[in-house]
Enzyme design. Structure first.
Site, short mmCIF file in Angstrom:
data_model
loop_
_atom_site.label_atom_id
_atom_site.label_comp_id
_atom_site.label_asym_id
_atom_site.label_seq_id
_atom_site.Cartn_x
_atom_site.Cartn_y
_atom_site.Cartn_z
CG ASP A 191 16.32 -34.55 -12.64
OD1 ASP A 191 15.55 -34.32 -13.58
OD2 ASP A 191 15.99 -35.22 -11.63
CD GLU B 238 10.76 -37.28 -14.13
OE1 GLU B 238 9.74 -37.94 -14.38
OE2 GLU B 238 11.86 -37.83 -13.93
ZN LIG Z 1 12.68 -39.14 -17.31
#
Ligand SMILES: [Zn+2]
Length: 398
Positions: free
Chosen positions: A75, A169
């Site tokens: 992401d 993340e």
């Molecule tokens: Zn990163």
């Protein structure tokens, strides 16, 4: 090839979403996860993409050794759009300002000193309208490239390789649903930093604090001795916190209290803080500050209601790595074998690897060769990414 691979990945929009409660937080992260799954398939590598968007793959090595893992996130950050990324490739960089498309913005060595070291290198930049997404697609591309080269080594001459690609993340949810058994490695490395020479084995201990104040509202004309203005009590609360302990006045291993948001009127006021410190004892003192201020103000304003909620976020992986130094010793050996310099850098944030470490897989962070993450000035250096492929491959050589 590494460059084509990287350009292929950054063009796919994979932004995560903080407001979403699903896992992964956005469906579009599957656009890259499915592509990676297919590419693993084409390489003849067994992989499994689970129902939460975690993609695991494992390749056998010499059975006398345990597996080592590599990990990157698919992401991109929330601060800047990652849709329709149009990367610019600047070859043989001449140390001049680089115009970012027609956006009017430019990357200048006067502003970003790193550029001064990059004469003659190949840079990949944005066109000034989006972020680049090298955080962490540089990491993803490096791992896939390591894998391709790894497969050319005879099985008996290499250690087993475990790969994990995570979504989310950037919203702090990468380690959710993490399955250490499925990952199946003794230790691992996230490829999610910047400089190729940096080894990161320390990160912040992190907590959040939520303050809610209930005051007493009454017509201001009749307020004497009665009104408790919640907004003013909150302002006092904030003023009693250590003034120097804020992000704009700290660096290195200095921790901070950071106010993320406030809101308030006469009856209700609230603030949300994040508390960070590499040293967990000092972090406990920071929490005590909040608790002491709460009691002080409760005494000063009887009749007000002050609630304080402290929550754990993540912890410093250093304490796990101190007990399991193999991951540290191994990566030092790799750098020494290649004749590369390395330097330890404390992370002023967290990584997926911090949480993996506490879930049984010690996991330092390594560089990606990319810089200025989370915005339009993000760029990657092809030669540094190539260096990371070399380092990544060496990790598995016997
Ligand atoms: Zn990163």
């Amino acid at each position: 090839m590494l460059l084509e691979r990287f350009l292929r990945y950054v063009k796919i929009d994979t932004q995560s979403d903080e407001e979403s409660s699903t896992s992964p937080s956005t469906k579009k992260q599957y656009d890259l996860l499915n592509l990676l799954n297919e590419e693993l398939d084409n390489l003849g590598v067994k992989s499994s993409l689970d129902e939460y968007g975690r993609l695991y793959a494992k390749v056998e090595g010499n059975k006398a050794y345990t597996n080592i893992g590599l990990c990157a996130h698919v992401d991109t950050a929330l601060e800047c759009s990652g849709k329709d990324v149009k990367p610019q490739v600047v070859k043989d960089y001449d140390l001049k300002d680089i115009p970012l498309g027609n956006s009017g913005l430019s990357l200048s060595p006067n502003e970003f000193a790193k550029l001064k070291e990059l004469k003659g290198k190949t840079l990949i930049t944005t066109d000034g309208t989006t972020l680049l997404g090298a955080d962490d697609k540089a990491g993803v591309a490096i791992i896939m490239e390591v894998l391709e080269n790894y497969l050319k080594i005879e099985t008996k001459n290499r250690r087993g390789l475990s790969i994990l690609f995570t979504p989310d993340e950037e919203i702090g949810r990468g380690p959710e649903h993490f399955d250490p058994v499925k990952y199946g490695c003794e230790f691992a490395y996230t490829i999610d930093g910047s400089e190729p020479e940096a080894i990161e084995i320390e990160n912040f201990n992190a907590k959040s604090a939520s303050i809610k104040i209930k005051g007493k509202s009454i017509h201001p004309g009749d307020a004497k001795g009665v009104m408790i203005n919640a907004s003013l009590v909150l302002a006092e609360f904030m003023n009693l916190l250590p003034k120097e302990m804020i992000p704009s006045k700290t660096s290195g291993r200095e921790g901070f209290n950071h106010v993320v948001s406030i809101s308030g009127d006469v009856e209700n006021a609230s603030a949300h803080y994040i508390l960070r410190n590499h040293d967990s004892k000092i972090l406990s003192k920071q929490v005590e500050d909040f608790e002491n201020i709460k009691s002080k103000l409760e005494k000063e304003y009887p009749g007000s209601l002050i609630s304080l909620q402290i929550a754990d976020q993540y912890r410093n992986m250093a304490e796990v790595i101190a007990k399991h130094p193999e991951c540290k010793n191994h990566i030092e050996k790799v750098f020494n074998r290649l004749g590369f310099k390395y330097v330890y850098k404390p992370i002023r944030g967290g990584t997926d690897g911090a949480t993996f470490s506490f879930k049984g897989v010690p996991c330092p962070n390594l560089g990606t060769g990319s810089y200025n993450h989370h915005g339009r000035y993000e760029f990657a250096v092809l030669e540094e990414m190539e260096k990371m492929v070399q380092i990544g491959l060496e990790i598995f050589k016997l």
